[in-house]
Design a protein around this motif. Structure first.
Motif, PDB file in Angstrom:
ATOM      1  N   SER A  62      74.850  40.245 -88.398  1.00 39.52           N
ATOM      2  CA  SER A  62      74.332  39.038 -89.053  1.00 39.52           C
ATOM      3  C   SER A  62      74.813  37.783 -88.327  1.00 39.52           C
ATOM      4  O   SER A  62      74.063  36.812 -88.177  1.00 39.52           O
ATOM      5  CB  SER A  62      74.759  38.999 -90.519  1.00 39.52           C
ATOM      6  N   GLY A  63      76.063  37.810 -87.848  1.00 37.29           N
ATOM      7  CA  GLY A  63      76.568  36.685 -87.062  1.00 37.29           C
ATOM      8  C   GLY A  63      75.831  36.544 -85.743  1.00 37.29           C
ATOM      9  O   GLY A  63      75.505  35.429 -85.311  1.00 37.29           O
ATOM     10  N   LEU A  64      75.548  37.675 -85.112  1.00 33.81           N
ATOM     11  CA  LEU A  64      74.798  37.677 -83.853  1.00 33.81           C
ATOM     12  C   LEU A  64      73.403  37.092 -84.047  1.00 33.81           C
ATOM     13  O   LEU A  64      72.958  36.228 -83.268  1.00 33.81           O
ATOM     14  CB  LEU A  64      74.702  39.106 -83.325  1.00 33.81           C
ATOM     15  N   LEU A  65      72.713  37.540 -85.089  1.00 37.66           N
ATOM     16  CA  LEU A  65      71.360  37.045 -85.363  1.00 37.66           C
ATOM     17  C   LEU A  65      71.370  35.547 -85.647  1.00 37.66           C
ATOM     18  O   LEU A  65      70.537  34.793 -85.117  1.00 37.66           O
ATOM     19  CB  LEU A  65      70.764  37.807 -86.546  1.00 37.66           C
ATOM     20  N   ALA A  66      72.328  35.117 -86.474  1.00 34.06           N
ATOM     21  CA  ALA A  66      72.440  33.684 -86.781  1.00 34.06           C
ATOM     22  C   ALA A  66      72.738  32.884 -85.514  1.00 34.06           C
ATOM     23  O   ALA A  66      72.176  31.798 -85.303  1.00 34.06           O
ATOM     24  CB  ALA A  66      73.537  33.458 -87.818  1.00 34.06           C
ATOM     25  N   GLY A  67      73.609  33.422 -84.664  1.00 31.52           N
ATOM     26  CA  GLY A  67      73.955  32.735 -83.421  1.00 31.52           C
ATOM     27  C   GLY A  67      72.762  32.580 -82.494  1.00 31.52           C
ATOM     28  O   GLY A  67      72.583  31.530 -81.863  1.00 31.52           O
ATOM     29  N   ILE A  68      71.929  33.621 -82.410  1.00 28.11           N
ATOM     30  CA  ILE A  68      70.740  33.554 -81.551  1.00 28.11           C
ATOM     31  C   ILE A  68      69.757  32.515 -82.083  1.00 28.11           C
ATOM     32  O   ILE A  68      69.228  31.687 -81.327  1.00 28.11           O
ATOM     33  CB  ILE A  68      70.065  34.938 -81.448  1.00 28.11           C
ATOM     34  N   ILE A  69      69.511  32.534 -83.404  1.00 29.32           N
ATOM     35  CA  ILE A  69      68.561  31.586 -84.005  1.00 29.32           C
ATOM     36  C   ILE A  69      69.040  30.148 -83.826  1.00 29.32           C
ATOM     37  O   ILE A  69      68.280  29.263 -83.397  1.00 29.32           O
ATOM     38  CB  ILE A  69      68.354  31.910 -85.497  1.00 29.32           C
ATOM     39  N   ILE A  70      70.318  29.905 -84.145  1.00 32.47           N
ATOM     40  CA  ILE A  70      70.868  28.548 -84.007  1.00 32.47           C
ATOM     41  C   ILE A  70      70.879  28.130 -82.540  1.00 32.47           C
ATOM     42  O   ILE A  70      70.533  26.991 -82.197  1.00 32.47           O
ATOM     43  CB  ILE A  70      72.290  28.481 -84.600  1.00 32.47           C
ATOM     44  N   GLY A  71      71.272  29.055 -81.654  1.00 33.70           N
ATOM     45  CA  GLY A  71      71.321  28.744 -80.225  1.00 33.70           C
ATOM     46  C   GLY A  71      69.963  28.378 -79.658  1.00 33.70           C
ATOM     47  O   GLY A  71      69.846  27.441 -78.860  1.00 33.70           O
ATOM     48  N   VAL A  72      68.924  29.106 -80.075  1.00 38.87           N
ATOM     49  CA  VAL A  72      67.562  28.796 -79.609  1.00 38.87           C
ATOM     50  C   VAL A  72      67.134  27.415 -80.107  1.00 38.87           C
ATOM     51  O   VAL A  72      66.582  26.602 -79.345  1.00 38.87           O
ATOM     52  CB  VAL A  72      66.565  29.877 -80.080  1.00 38.87           C
ATOM     53  N   ALA A  73      67.403  27.134 -81.393  1.00 35.62           N
ATOM     54  CA  ALA A  73      67.022  25.837 -81.964  1.00 35.62           C
ATOM     55  C   ALA A  73      67.753  24.688 -81.271  1.00 35.62           C
ATOM     56  O   ALA A  73      67.135  23.676 -80.887  1.00 35.62           O
ATOM     57  CB  ALA A  73      67.317  25.825 -83.464  1.00 35.62           C
ATOM     58  N   VAL A  74      69.064  24.841 -81.089  1.00 35.13           N
ATOM     59  CA  VAL A  74      69.854  23.793 -80.425  1.00 35.13           C
ATOM     60  C   VAL A  74      69.442  23.665 -78.960  1.00 35.13           C
ATOM     61  O   VAL A  74      69.374  22.557 -78.415  1.00 35.13           O
ATOM     62  CB  VAL A  74      71.365  24.100 -80.538  1.00 35.13           C
ATOM     63  N   GLY A  75      69.138  24.801 -78.320  1.00 36.12           N
ATOM     64  CA  GLY A  75      68.711  24.773 -76.922  1.00 36.12           C
ATOM     65  C   GLY A  75      67.397  24.043 -76.724  1.00 36.12           C
ATOM     66  O   GLY A  75      67.235  23.286 -75.761  1.00 36.12           O
ATOM     67  N   ILE A  76      66.454  24.253 -77.644  1.00 37.28           N
ATOM     68  CA  ILE A  76      65.170  23.542 -77.562  1.00 37.28           C
ATOM     69  C   ILE A  76      65.389  22.039 -77.721  1.00 37.28           C
ATOM     70  O   ILE A  76      64.851  21.228 -76.963  1.00 37.28           O
ATOM     71  CB  ILE A  76      64.192  24.069 -78.634  1.00 37.28           C
ATOM     72  N   GLY A  77      66.221  21.677 -78.709  1.00 33.99           N
ATOM     73  CA  GLY A  77      66.518  20.258 -78.916  1.00 33.99           C
ATOM     74  C   GLY A  77      67.213  19.637 -77.716  1.00 33.99           C
ATOM     75  O   GLY A  77      66.883  18.519 -77.296  1.00 33.99           O
ATOM     76  N   SER A  78      68.161  20.375 -77.125  1.00 33.22           N
ATOM     77  CA  SER A  78      68.902  19.855 -75.969  1.00 33.22           C
ATOM     78  C   SER A  78      68.019  19.751 -74.737  1.00 33.22           C
ATOM     79  O   SER A  78      68.165  18.827 -73.927  1.00 33.22           O
ATOM     80  CB  SER A  78      70.099  20.762 -75.666  1.00 33.22           C
ATOM     81  N   GLY A  79      67.104  20.712 -74.592  1.00 34.71           N
ATOM     82  CA  GLY A  79      66.222  20.694 -73.436  1.00 34.71           C
ATOM     83  C   GLY A  79      65.192  19.580 -73.486  1.00 34.71           C
ATOM     84  O   GLY A  79      64.773  19.063 -72.441  1.00 34.71           O
ATOM     85  N   ARG A  80      64.807  19.191 -74.698  1.00 40.28           N
ATOM     86  CA  ARG A  80      63.763  18.171 -74.852  1.00 40.28           C
ATOM     87  C   ARG A  80      64.317  16.758 -74.996  1.00 40.28           C
ATOM     88  O   ARG A  80      63.665  15.790 -74.607  1.00 40.28           O
ATOM     89  CB  ARG A  80      62.898  18.503 -76.071  1.00 40.28           C
ATOM     90  N   PHE A  81      65.524  16.635 -75.577  1.00 42.05           N
ATOM     91  CA  PHE A  81      66.051  15.298 -75.890  1.00 42.05           C
ATOM     92  C   PHE A  81      67.478  15.161 -75.352  1.00 42.05           C
ATOM     93  O   PHE A  81      68.390  15.849 -75.820  1.00 42.05           O
ATOM     94  CB  PHE A  81      66.037  15.059 -77.405  1.00 42.05           C
ATOM     95  N   ASN A  82      67.676  14.267 -74.394  1.00 44.22           N
ATOM     96  CA  ASN A  82      68.990  14.080 -73.777  1.00 44.22           C
ATOM     97  C   ASN A  82      70.028  13.571 -74.768  1.00 44.22           C
ATOM     98  O   ASN A  82      71.203  13.946 -74.705  1.00 44.22           O
ATOM     99  CB  ASN A  82      68.885  13.102 -72.599  1.00 44.22           C
TER     100      ASN A  82
END
Length: 248
Positions: A62-82
């Motif tokens: 469950s921690g792994l799944l949460a980490g992947i979901i949060i990481g993808v969301a944060v990664g998209i935000g970081s990639g699009r907005f400096n």
């Protein structure tokens, strides 16, 4: 030929292990491969083994799944907005830099032992997944992105055919590293926090009572489960990528 060489290498190390065990003469300190195999078989036919395994898999998974979901969301935000990337840089750097043991102790103080393995598993995965997604978005082919805008390609299709193509190899590489570290961190949290009915606690008590055969058996279980989960998740990621590309 490659597989034969690997099998030979494994056999050589098993022989070295057996010789080392015989030289010590103390099964309590270094159990032989035969003793470990016997213990592992006894564990596999025990109902308690599967209860313990399921609890650890649920917590770490469950921690792994949460980490992947949060990481993808944060990664998209970081990639699009400096600006967003700069905002999350400090917590991500802390997650990567601070020793896992220090985080585990802090989490035990704040949340107790019940959820510590879930949280620490997520914290190990988030920075790596974020880095993979961010790098993939930033290294997407700008020529294709500009062409897509000129021809009014929808955002969904831009994501599927341009950004996903850039993100996939970076994300796959980071996940290969993150998955192994996630399980090690989760088990470490269970050992330090003595989370009841988990693999980590079983390993702790095996160490405390000098049950080296059981300790080695649990170690083999952790390695095997980590390997299987890694292959399954990477396979699932590949299937998702192919589905988005319309290649299934």
């Amino acid at each position: 030929m490659k597989h034969i060489k690997r099998i030979v290498m494994v056999l050589i190390w098993l022989i070295i292990w057996q010789i080392a065990s015989m030289m010590t003469g103390l099964e309590l300190l270094l159990a032989s491969p035969v003793a470990v195999l016997r213990t592992l078989i006894e564990m596999l036919v025990s109902k308690a083994f599967y209860m313990t395994l399921s609890h650890s898999l649920l917590n770490i998974g469950s921690g792994l799944l949460a980490g992947i979901i949060i990481g993808v969301a944060v990664g998209i935000g970081s990639g699009r907005f400096n600006t967003f990337a700069q905002f999350v840089e400090i917590p991500l750097q802390l997650m990567k830099s601070l020793p896992v043991a220090a985080f585990i102790i802090l989490l035990l103080m704040w949340f107790g032992s019940r959820n510590v393995s879930r949280i620490i598993s997520a914290m190990v995965v988030i920075p790596m997944v974020t880095a993979g997604v961010t790098d993939g978005i930033r290294n997407a082919d700008t020529g294709l992105v500009n062409m897509a805008k000129v021809y009014n390609m929808s955002r969904l299709n831009r994501f599927r055919y341009i950004y996903m193509t850039g993100v996939y190899p970076y994300l796959e590489t980071q996940l290969k590293i993150a998955l192994g570290m996630c399980f090690k961190a989760g088990i470490s949290a269970e050992i330090i926090g003595l989370v009841s009915d988990t693999i980590g606690t079983s390993m702790y008590y095996a160490k405390m009572y000098l049950l080296s055969a059981e300790l080695f058996a649990w170690s083999i279980v952790v390695i095997a489960v980590s390997f299987i989960i890694e292959k399954l998740i990477l396979k699932l990621l590949g299937l998702i990528y192919k589905a988005l590309q319309g290649n299934l």
